[in-house]
Enzyme design. Sequence first.
Site, PDB file in Angstrom:
ATOM      1  CB  CYS A  70      -3.346   0.556  -2.494  1.00 13.76           C
ATOM      2  SG  CYS A  70      -2.777   2.432  -3.150  1.00 13.76           S
ATOM      3  CG  HIS A 110      -5.491   5.026   3.792  1.00 14.08           C
ATOM      4  ND1 HIS A 110      -4.672   4.846   2.679  1.00 14.08           N
ATOM      5  CD2 HIS A 110      -4.291   5.621   4.679  1.00 14.08           C
ATOM      6  CE1 HIS A 110      -3.641   5.313   2.685  1.00 14.08           C
ATOM      7  NE2 HIS A 110      -3.332   5.379   3.979  1.00 14.08           N
ATOM      8  CG  ASP A 128      -1.631   1.241   0.995  1.00 14.76           C
ATOM      9  OD1 ASP A 128      -2.475   1.389   0.118  1.00 14.76           O
ATOM     10  OD2 ASP A 128      -1.983   1.835   2.514  1.00 14.76           O
ATOM     11  CB  SER A 129       0.555   4.952  -0.992  1.00 12.88           C
ATOM     12  OG  SER A 129      -0.714   4.762  -0.131  1.00 12.88           O
ATOM     13  CB  CYS A 134      -9.682   4.994  -0.252  1.00 11.05           C
ATOM     14  SG  CYS A 134      -8.115   5.645   0.567  1.00 11.05           S
ATOM     15  CD  GLU A 193      -0.853   7.086   6.334  1.00 16.47           C
ATOM     16  OE1 GLU A 193       0.008   7.154   6.624  1.00 16.47           O
ATOM     17  OE2 GLU A 193      -1.486   6.115   5.401  1.00 16.47           O
TER      18      GLU A 193
HETATM   19  N1  DGL Z   1      -4.585   3.475   0.480  1.00 20.03           N
HETATM   20  C1  DGL Z   1      -4.821   4.046  -0.724  1.00 20.03           C
HETATM   21  C2  DGL Z   1      -6.101   3.509  -1.418  1.00 20.03           C
HETATM   22  O1  DGL Z   1      -6.427   2.595  -1.055  1.00 20.03           O
HETATM   23  C3  DGL Z   1      -4.499   5.449  -0.909  1.00 20.03           C
HETATM   24  C4  DGL Z   1      -3.720   6.626  -0.137  1.00 20.03           C
HETATM   25  C5  DGL Z   1      -3.277   7.534  -1.373  1.00 20.03           C
HETATM   26  O2  DGL Z   1      -3.739   8.668  -1.377  1.00 20.03           O
HETATM   27  O3  DGL Z   1      -2.132   7.260  -1.174  1.00 20.03           O
HETATM   28  O4  DGL Z   1      -5.999   3.849  -2.593  1.00 20.03           O
END
Ligand code: DGL
Length: 283
Positions: A84, A203, A21-22, A201, A164
């Site tokens: 992600c 997150h 993931d990012s 997402c 975050e």
């Molecule tokens: N966790 C990433 C997703 O599922 C998004 C976070 C980012 O913008 O890097 O899309």
Amino acid sequence: MTDRRNKINRDRINLPIGLFDSGMGGLTVLKAINACLPAEDVIYLGDTARLPYGTKGKETIVRYTLQAVGKLVDMGVKMLVIACNTATSAALPVLRERFAPLPVLGVVEPGAMAAARASRNGVIVVIATEATISSGVYQEAITRIRPDARVIGRACTLFVPLAEEGWMKGPVVEGAAKRYLKDIFNPVVTAPRPDTLLLGCTHFPLLLPALRHVTGNSASIVDSAATTAYCAHDELVPLGMARAGRTGTCRFLTTDNRDRFARTGSLFLGRPLKTTDVELVDL
Ligand code: DGL
């Protein structure tokens, strides 16, 4: 050919599953994989140094994702899970081609399945990063499974830094949720009212309490974590690559700030993480 393939799979069975993931959002997927495939070892890589990906252009997202995932592949993994949505929507076909025959799973298809199943009236709201929404992948994936669906996509950029930061509820998060979503869940503006909110997402599951304020109790809120874990299980078992009879381990890699990863990562994972559990890597 089948014998050769079986031998390759037998040789690879003891390798970990690689998750990318990012940032830390993918830990929500890791949690689901641990529950569904408890015997598997997992290496998780969060590219926190370059987060967010969701506001960047497609070429940059593909380049960053290839670099990060390449690191996991070099370490030796038997399967990749792109935990992600942003990276999945921009780079999944490229990753599958580059790393074939390694199985590469994304989170978009499982998320679309979960939403299509949960919705009764077919009106589904997808919230995600700017890059995911503008790619149109969710709109496509949901209507492929359920052609009668009406899919409303909305980019909720600020949710990523809020998650975050570990802000799950309170006036700031609720205010942001209202600002992004109030019109969509107003039956005068959107009729029929959406009955399903898909968290597109990884997150966003952290913000569930604030999102409930806007959707009300009658709407289903779904994400891709559990469905992705089932898909990983269903891919590994027929390949003869699923482990059993042991407790798997987790390795955590980050590209920046191990303290912060441990602190906020604990919230996403739902269990304590120490700084010493986290390794710093350079891409
Ligand atoms: N966790 C990433 C997703 O599922 C998004 C976070 C980012 O913008 O890097 O899309």
